[in-house]
Write an enzyme that holds these catalytic residues in place. Structure first.
Site, mmCIF file in Angstrom:
data_model
loop_
_atom_site.group_PDB
_atom_site.id
_atom_site.type_symbol
_atom_site.label_atom_id
_atom_site.label_comp_id
_atom_site.label_asym_id
_atom_site.label_seq_id
_atom_site.Cartn_x
_atom_site.Cartn_y
_atom_site.Cartn_z
ATOM 1 C CG ASP A 1 0.028 -3.051 -4.232
ATOM 2 O OD1 ASP A 1 1.092 -3.314 -3.627
ATOM 3 O OD2 ASP A 1 -0.751 -4.203 -4.221
ATOM 4 C CD GLU B 1 0.411 -9.928 -3.714
ATOM 5 O OE1 GLU B 1 -0.345 -10.015 -3.054
ATOM 6 O OE2 GLU B 1 1.582 -8.951 -3.920
#
Length: 532
Positions: free
Chosen positions: A37, A237
């Site tokens: 990420d 998320e």
């Protein structure tokens, strides 16, 4: 007492040739090791800072730390030492640094600033693999996820963790304390109207976001919660909330952007990114009714997808840019197969940075996107055909390209498109085109090269796209050595897909099935490597 700056012992290798098979030429990838990420994206004093989840010890997920790279043009990146390295790395890890965000605390509300130096504050999820008592005196259990902060006084190059009080949000509020193992990914921003900091945190398995407020980035108060709505086939998320003006006017809307894994867009397996349009008053996010799908729709994962491909996840925007310059980057990979993609000595790349706008498309407020960076190109070829039926060779075009493709057809059946990254005999090819019967743009990577590392990889992906007012279809295609990104129409239909073609897959041709396609125009530019 505060910890000393968490800095890696040595800088990563300098930018060498970057010519390994599958090495992206104009998308960011680390010199070596695992990345996922994007974290802490911040623009300040003409520099874009990209932090990211990083394993300093190998090419699979582990020892989560924050890597760091900077750029002035969003294409040519300089990699820096690890910004936040897993505590106790490599042999006795007691804390990992999961995803989060960064703000520039210009008013020094945190009190971290010293001698006129403006503090940067990172808020991130601390993951504790062991039960332990921390320097702050707080006790955490095994595998607990909690929210912590660190600060920098040298514009993000070195960081000091706030060990005197971390974690600053240790557990979820009542009645969600049982979710302490799934409580993560804080995103922070300053809200001008209420003159306070806002943090959005995910209760991942409950498909909820919690909204907190603070005056000093240290002490946080729960303000509200939101969810579940729309796609809930996996965990939520990497949430974020940000404003966009509708159609460039005075109607300001707020966007909630979420990662979902698994349960991505229809036709994909694994990860995806969705968004919800609504309003935010400083404490509460309220979704617009037309942005929410009914419970009956949930079985089919109906949602507002930021990208319809398999490789666009955990998208995050740059803090520090003007509202009308909202720019995001996503992890160009998928948890379904991210750990086994055939790259070495690195694994994973970032998507091309995208500029987001909110436009009314078919009567609905819709995010549209376009590439945010101006690529360094050379050459340039244009092909035009009044009519085309069957196949038409374009020859050797290359492996890193920027392509503008437009065409029209009277019949509402068949397909038209371009085969890219193909070998000379077309035993390998990636097809990008439009299905007139379905009204969809598509990417077909079923014969794109190396596909056998995962049973779901050799697939076709699609996004709905209405014909233009003049009956034309316009596609912008960004091809790199191991990816293709497609922007359809005004950017309302995007598909991001990794591909792993052979070294000699540099050929291309047009194809028209089910009828004749007219007014075909193809503009091709070769993209120069950002590493050289």
């Amino acid at each position: 007492m505060l910890a000393s700056p968490q800095v890696a012992s040595a800088a990563p290798p300098g930018h060498k040739a970057y010519t390994e098979l599958y090495r992206p030429q104009y998308h960011f990838s680390p010199a070596k090791n695992w990345m996922n990420d994007p974290n802490g994206l911040i623009y300040h004093d003409g520099v874009y800072h990209l932090y990211y989840q990083y394993n300093p010890g190998g090419t699979t997920w582990g020892a989560m730390s924050w890597g760091h790279a900077t750029s002035r043009d969003l294409t040519q990146w300089t990699e820096h030492p690890v910004a936040l390295q897993a505590r106790g790395f490599p042999d006795n890890i007691t804390e990992m640094y999961f995803s989060g965000s960064i703000v520039v605390d210009e008013r020094n509300t945190s009190g971290f600033g010293k001698k006129g130096k403006v503090p940067w504050v990172a808020m991130y999820t601390s993951y504790y693999p062991l039960e332990q008592t921390l320097p702050s005196g707080k006790h955490v259990r095994k595998d607990q996820q909690a929210q912590s902060i660190a600060y920098s006084l040298d514009q993000g190059m070195t960081w000091t963790t706030y060990d005197a009080a971390n974690p600053i949000i240790a557990e979820p509020p009542a009645p969600y304390q049982d979710q302490v193992l799934e409580f993560r990914d804080p995103n922070v921003f300053w809200h001008d109207e209420t003159r306070q900091w806002i943090a959005v945190v995910s209760l991942a398995k409950l498909h909820k976001i919690l909204i907190y407020t603070s005056n000093n980035l240290k002490d946080w108060k729960l303000a509200s919660e939101f969810g579940p709505v729309n796609a809930v086939g996996g965990v939520w998320e990497c949430p974020s909330i940000f404003p966009l003006s509708l159609d460039g006017g005075d109607d300001l809307k707020w966007i909630l952007m979420l990662g979902l894994n698994p349960g991505g867009p229809p036709g994909t397996v694994g990860s995806g990114s969705q968004y919800i349009v609504g309003n935010f008053n400083g404490t509460t996010f309220t979704a617009d009714p037309e942005s929410i799908y009914t419970p009956e729709d949930q079985d089919s994962q109906v949602a507002n997808w930021l990208d319809h491909g398999p490789d666009f996840y955990a998208a995050l925007g740059f803090n520090g840019l003007p509202q009308d310059k909202r720019t995001v980057i996503a992890w160009m990979n998928n948890w379904q197969y991210g750990g086994v993609i055939p790259t070495d000595p690195w694994r994973s790349a970032m998507s091309a940075p995208r500029h987001l706008e909110l436009k009314t498309i078919d009567g609905k407020a819709t995010i549209v996107s376009e590439p945010a960076a101006r690529l360094k190109t050379q050459g340039g070829r244009t092909f035009t055909f009044r009519r085309l039926d069957g196949e038409r060779e374009l020859g050797r075009l290359g492996k890193a390209l920027e392509i503008e493709l437009s065409f029209s057809r009277k019949a509402t059946e068949g397909e038209f498109g371009i085969a890219l990254a193909a070998t000379k005999d077309y035993s390998q090819e990636t097809r990008v085109g439009y299905d007139f019967a379905a009204g969809q743009v598509f990417v077909d990577r079923s014969r794109s090269g190396e596909v056998g590392f995962d049973g779901t990889f050799a697939s076709r992906y699609y996004a709905p796209l209405s014909l233009g007012a003049d009956g034309r279809v316009s596609l912008r295609i960004m091809l790199d050595w191991s990816s293709v990104e497609v922007f359809g129409g005004d950017g309302e239909a995007t598909i991001t897909s990794q591909i792993f073609p052979s070294k000699d897959a540099v050929y291309s041709r047009l194809f028209s099935t089910g009828g004749e396609t007219g007014n075909v125009k193809v503009g091709v530019k070769e993209v120069r490597s950002a590493w050289r």
